[in-house]
Write an enzyme that holds these catalytic residues in place. Structure first.
Site, PDB file in Angstrom:
ATOM      1  N   TRP A 118      25.323   1.747  -0.737  1.00  0.00           N
ATOM      2  CA  TRP A 118      25.808   3.041  -1.240  1.00  0.00           C
ATOM      3  C   TRP A 118      25.143   3.443  -2.542  1.00  0.00           C
ATOM      4  O   TRP A 118      24.804   4.618  -2.746  1.00  0.00           O
ATOM      5  CB  TRP A 118      27.329   3.038  -1.376  1.00  0.00           C
ATOM      6  CG  TRP A 118      28.010   3.038  -0.035  1.00  0.00           C
ATOM      7  CD1 TRP A 118      28.851   2.086   0.457  1.00  0.00           C
ATOM      8  CD2 TRP A 118      27.884   4.019   1.004  1.00  0.00           C
ATOM      9  NE1 TRP A 118      29.262   2.406   1.726  1.00  0.00           N
ATOM     10  CE2 TRP A 118      28.688   3.589   2.091  1.00  0.00           C
ATOM     11  CE3 TRP A 118      27.178   5.210   1.127  1.00  0.00           C
ATOM     12  CZ2 TRP A 118      28.789   4.321   3.279  1.00  0.00           C
ATOM     13  CZ3 TRP A 118      27.280   5.938   2.314  1.00  0.00           C
ATOM     14  CH2 TRP A 118      28.077   5.488   3.367  1.00  0.00           C
ATOM     15  N   ASP A 186      31.016   5.443  -8.480  1.00  0.00           N
ATOM     16  CA  ASP A 186      31.511   5.709  -7.136  1.00  0.00           C
ATOM     17  C   ASP A 186      32.613   4.675  -6.866  1.00  0.00           C
ATOM     18  O   ASP A 186      32.338   3.495  -6.731  1.00  0.00           O
ATOM     19  CB  ASP A 186      30.352   5.549  -6.140  1.00  0.00           C
ATOM     20  CG  ASP A 186      30.791   5.667  -4.676  1.00  0.00           C
ATOM     21  OD1 ASP A 186      32.005   5.822  -4.413  1.00  0.00           O
ATOM     22  OD2 ASP A 186      29.906   5.600  -3.790  1.00  0.00           O
ATOM     23  N   LYS A 210      38.922   5.952   2.527  1.00  0.00           N
ATOM     24  CA  LYS A 210      38.860   4.495   2.460  1.00  0.00           C
ATOM     25  C   LYS A 210      40.212   3.920   2.055  1.00  0.00           C
ATOM     26  O   LYS A 210      40.690   2.972   2.622  1.00  0.00           O
ATOM     27  CB  LYS A 210      37.804   4.027   1.448  1.00  0.00           C
ATOM     28  CG  LYS A 210      36.414   4.544   1.705  1.00  0.00           C
ATOM     29  CD  LYS A 210      35.752   3.883   2.905  1.00  0.00           C
ATOM     30  CE  LYS A 210      34.601   4.694   3.441  1.00  0.00           C
ATOM     31  NZ  LYS A 210      33.466   4.797   2.554  1.00  0.00           N
TER      32      LYS A 210
HETATM   33  C1  LIG Z   1      32.138   5.396   2.517  1.00  0.00           C
HETATM   34  C2  LIG Z   1      31.486   5.413   1.207  1.00  0.00           C
HETATM   35  C3  LIG Z   1      30.674   6.490   0.814  1.00  0.00           C
HETATM   36  C4  LIG Z   1      30.367   7.658   1.724  1.00  0.00           C
HETATM   37  O1  LIG Z   1      31.483   8.406   1.900  1.00  0.00           O
HETATM   38  P1  LIG Z   1      31.539   9.729   2.820  1.00  0.00           P
HETATM   39  O2  LIG Z   1      32.865  10.279   2.420  1.00  0.00           O
HETATM   40  O3  LIG Z   1      31.464   9.288   4.231  1.00  0.00           O
HETATM   41  O4  LIG Z   1      30.414  10.605   2.412  1.00  0.00           O
HETATM   42  C5  LIG Z   1      30.127   6.468  -0.440  1.00  0.00           C
HETATM   43  N1  LIG Z   1      30.350   5.440  -1.269  1.00  0.00           N
HETATM   44  C6  LIG Z   1      31.124   4.384  -0.926  1.00  0.00           C
HETATM   45  C7  LIG Z   1      31.326   3.284  -1.897  1.00  0.00           C
HETATM   46  C8  LIG Z   1      31.716   4.352   0.317  1.00  0.00           C
HETATM   47  O5  LIG Z   1      32.485   3.301   0.660  1.00  0.00           O
END
Ligand SMILES: *Cc1c(COP(=O)(O)O)cnc(C)c1O
Length: 375
Positions: A118, A186, A210
């Site tokens: 990511w 993030d 998530k």
């Molecule tokens: C799933 C995830 C993403 C991407 O998320 P989307 O909402 O599908 O764009 C980005 N960063 C992390 C850490 C993730 O787990």
């Protein structure tokens, strides 16, 4: 009530709801009481004769829900008044672009810690807008040593991914950078599972699917003095300041997602808040890592123990050929979605906030039993 197999529905109607233990990486498990309340209140919201999905987002009812959701998030994470809470769309991926579009200002370079899939993707997207100074890791199984993080004073910001969902790595410290450089993270996959220090973090973002709601909602928590740095060519919808000035209602917000997230926030508070989630995350992950470590190498996790994710336990079987059988037998035991990410293979147990501790216990016992039978 933590979820799991539910024998009686609220309201006394007896109905066996056959809930599995769902280890999906995202969209992930949600609290059963929240799902029940959504189902109950969907067709006729509080006697209005219509659902949340059908009423004006600018009406009194939804306006109250979105305000309250921000307040609940502020309370859960102790977000200080220095920071704004934005409820947006586009997922984590859109933030990969919105962060540089909004924070670069006059700077020509941003620093990215890349220690997994990511953060790598985020750095690549930022490369469309500026020079990217990559701070790497010595191996795929580690987060960088704190001393190896050197950020120049003129970097627009330092970016890192707090929990690498696919690689199973989680930061157990806050990377340091010069005071003048905003720190961005993030936090998609460990949001609301641990406290966030907003004295150090200038911006964090999380896709809801998530750890705390349905797909379609993205939370951005950003220091107010960083609003207004976007250039003239920044699309209106990608400008944090626009969303801030309109209370995240510049256009029609994802009303269902915000309602669901509101209920998840209330559930979280009711369960004891982020500190309790933090403890549960430790308990759950210890159970599963314990099963790996006690297996004499039957299960393999290569992550440096100090960097092991409490949210996503990534592992393989010494005998790779048994992977499919493991997934099948686990499924027969009501333990589902354990297959690893298509890019890395193997197995992954995602242990988000709504996963009952009992689920991790049942999984760890299944793992021990499977290892005895096939070791
Ligand atoms: C799933 C995830 C993403 C991407 O998320 P989307 O909402 O599908 O764009 C980005 N960063 C992390 C850490 C993730 O787990």
């Amino acid at each position: 009530m933590e979820g799991g197999r539910l024998e009686k529905q609220a309201g006394g109607r007896s109905k066996v709801m056959n809930r599995v233990y769902n280890f999906a990486p995202g969209p992930g498990v949600l609290p059963v009481p929240v799902l029940e309340q959504l189902a109950r209140e969907l067709p006729d919201y509080h006697g209005t004769g219509m659902s949340i999905l059908e009423m004006s987002h600018r009406g009194a009812i939804f306006t109250q829900i979105i305000r309250e959701t921000r307040d609940l998030l502020r309370e859960l994470l102790n977000v200080p008044e220095t920071h704004e809470i934005l409820l947006l769309q586009g997922g984590g991926h859109l933030q990969f672009a919105m962060v540089p579009l909004n924070l670069l200002g006059a700077a020509a370079e941003a620093s990215y810690i890349v220690n997994g899939i990511w953060s790598k993707k985020a750095a690549a997207e930022a490369g469309k807008f500026c020079r990217v100074n990559i701070i790497g890791t010595p191996s795929r199984s580690q987060i960088p040593h704190p001393d190896s993080i050197n950020v120049p004073n003129d970097a627009a910001y330092l970016y890192y991914c707090m929990n690498e969902t696919i690689n199973g790595l989680e930061f157990n410290y806050i990377p340091s950078c010069p005071d003048c450089v905003p720190l961005v993270s993030d936090v998609s996959s460990d949001f609301l599972s641990r406290p966030i220090d907003f004295k150090r973090h200038a911006l964090v973002f999380a896709g809801a699917q998530k750890n705390f709601g349905p797909a379609g909602l993205t939370v951005v928590i950003v220091r107010k003095d960083l609003l207004g740095l976007a250039g003239d060519t920044c699309p209106t919808m990608l400008n944090y300041e626009v969303h801030s000035q309109s209370g995240s209602m510049y256009n029609t917000p994802p009303v269902f997602c915000i309602w669901a997230a509101n209920l998840v926030c209330k559930w979280l508070l009711n369960e004891g808040g982020v500190d309790v989630m933090n403890e549960r995350a430790a308990t759950r992950s210890k159970l599963v890592y314990g099963a790996i470590d006690k297996s004499d190498g039957f299960y393999v996790n290569t992550i440096d123990p100090s960097a092991r994710s409490r949210m996503n336990v990534v592992f393989t079987l010494r005998e790779e050929a048994l992977t499919e059988l493991f997934v099948k037998e686990a499924g027969d035991h009501g333990l589902v979605n354990l297959k690893g990410h298509r890019l890395v293979g193997g197995l992954r147990a995602s242990l988000y906030n709504a996963m009952p501790v009992e689920g991790a216990r049942v999984l760890s016992e299944f793992m021990a039993d499977f290892a005895v039978r096939h070791g």
